[in-house]
Write an enzyme that holds these catalytic residues in place. Sequence first.
Site, mmCIF file in Angstrom:
data_model
loop_
_atom_site.group_PDB
_atom_site.id
_atom_site.type_symbol
_atom_site.label_atom_id
_atom_site.label_comp_id
_atom_site.label_asym_id
_atom_site.label_seq_id
_atom_site.Cartn_x
_atom_site.Cartn_y
_atom_site.Cartn_z
ATOM 1 N N ASP A 335 -46.942 9.284 45.745
ATOM 2 C CA ASP A 335 -47.396 10.606 45.298
ATOM 3 C C ASP A 335 -46.444 11.728 45.707
ATOM 4 O O ASP A 335 -46.733 12.895 45.448
ATOM 5 C CB ASP A 335 -48.801 10.887 45.875
ATOM 6 C CG ASP A 335 -49.466 12.088 45.231
ATOM 7 O OD1 ASP A 335 -49.377 12.226 44.002
ATOM 8 O OD2 ASP A 335 -50.067 12.895 45.960
ATOM 9 N N SER A 357 -52.531 17.029 41.529
ATOM 10 C CA SER A 357 -52.969 15.688 41.125
ATOM 11 C C SER A 357 -54.464 15.678 40.837
ATOM 12 O O SER A 357 -55.274 16.193 41.620
ATOM 13 C CB SER A 357 -52.656 14.677 42.229
ATOM 14 O OG SER A 357 -51.279 14.670 42.522
ATOM 15 N N GLN A 407 -50.477 8.689 36.702
ATOM 16 C CA GLN A 407 -51.113 9.835 37.337
ATOM 17 C C GLN A 407 -51.289 10.950 36.312
ATOM 18 O O GLN A 407 -50.384 11.222 35.514
ATOM 19 C CB GLN A 407 -50.287 10.363 38.517
ATOM 20 C CG GLN A 407 -50.964 11.512 39.251
ATOM 21 C CD GLN A 407 -50.154 12.004 40.446
ATOM 22 O OE1 GLN A 407 -49.270 12.822 40.297
ATOM 23 N NE2 GLN A 407 -50.460 11.494 41.627
#
Length: 425
Positions: A335, A357, A407
């Site tokens: 991430d 996110s 994502q």
Amino acid sequence: MNTESVVELLGKVPLLHRLTSLSLKRIAQVVVFKRYERGDYVVRRDEEVEGVYFLLQGQAQVLGSADDSSEFLLKPFDFFGRGIFGNVYSADVVALSQLTCLLLMSHHCSLLDTNPISDPAKDLETPCLVQRILSLDPLDLTLFRGFTIPNAPTFGKVFGGQLVGQALAAATNTVESTKIVHNLHSYFLLVGDITIPILYEVNHLRDGNNFATRRVDARQKGKTIFILFASFQRDQQGFDHQESNMPRMSPPETLVTREEMIERRITDPLLPRDYRNKIAAEKILTWPIDIRFCEPSYYTEQTKSPPRLNYWFRARGKLSDDQALHRCVVAFASDLIFACIGLNPHRRKGMSAAALSLDHSLWFHRPLRADDWLLFVMVNPTSFQSRGLTTGEMFNRKGELVVSLTQEALLKEAVTIKPIFGAKL
């Protein structure tokens, strides 16, 4: 000119604002005065770097940039040095008037370091910071407590990768060791507070002969800030094929670390002066993950670029042979930059933007080692209605596909972005 006068002048250089007075004095004692007439070349493109130049009087022009020329007009107390591609100058720099500079020779440039670049060989011998970040205190059989420790990446809030990695570690602690995580799906609900602990509550959804499923709720201040679903599988024999091919990239040993690349960008005259001054004023933190960008470029957060990125990465420090730990570390690392590439095609001068996110999913295909080099290939195929989708693949050095990722992120433009504890939307 005496040392005290040189120190006073050096103190006006943005690059040197982060240094102590003692460091400035040491630099003042070794710099060399250089003088040029109008039209003289201070440095030539592709010429071997002598060191870092600090302008004291006069002006100089950086040649070769297609952007706003005012950003490449060097004035007193501006600076430049080596470029992003190594120990050569990236552009011609020409004096526009009588010019006086101070030159800090290359063999003295270590005096500029506030956070010395890590030694990759020593990294493998030192305790692994990311492993400490992922460590949890067990409070009950299904309840764990995590912390945001010093030196952990935060970005003003609990880093999303920390939530993913710690939640996966909590789930792993409730599953028999013969079953290893093969996929996870997670949702970011609220911004996490770095000053207080995070409670991870694990719910058993399935415990079969070959598979187990867990749900993990991460809570702060009585609110759920993050949810993770993870599935675990016992080792089983089955079909094996791979269609994805690893792109050809330079070996990681030939590339520089993310931290060293930032240092190079600060002194590269082909990058805008205001951009270089901005990052020179920021503290460069060494991440627990060693990242080596495969294709260095002159793009900034103020210029458009393709929505794709490739880099090698590995954990700093040696990890045990526990495959579950390696997958938690990869989940943490996944991430770090993933969501941001969706902003690339939309960047422009004067724009402030952020990628937040919304969800994050990983599929682990094959065994891997997070303390050995993995190639992360990512692309953002589309963005619409403030949401951007990024997909990624991770390959080991043999070219085996070890992880696939997706994502979705909220892409926001704002005048000022201040992370606060509360809803992300």
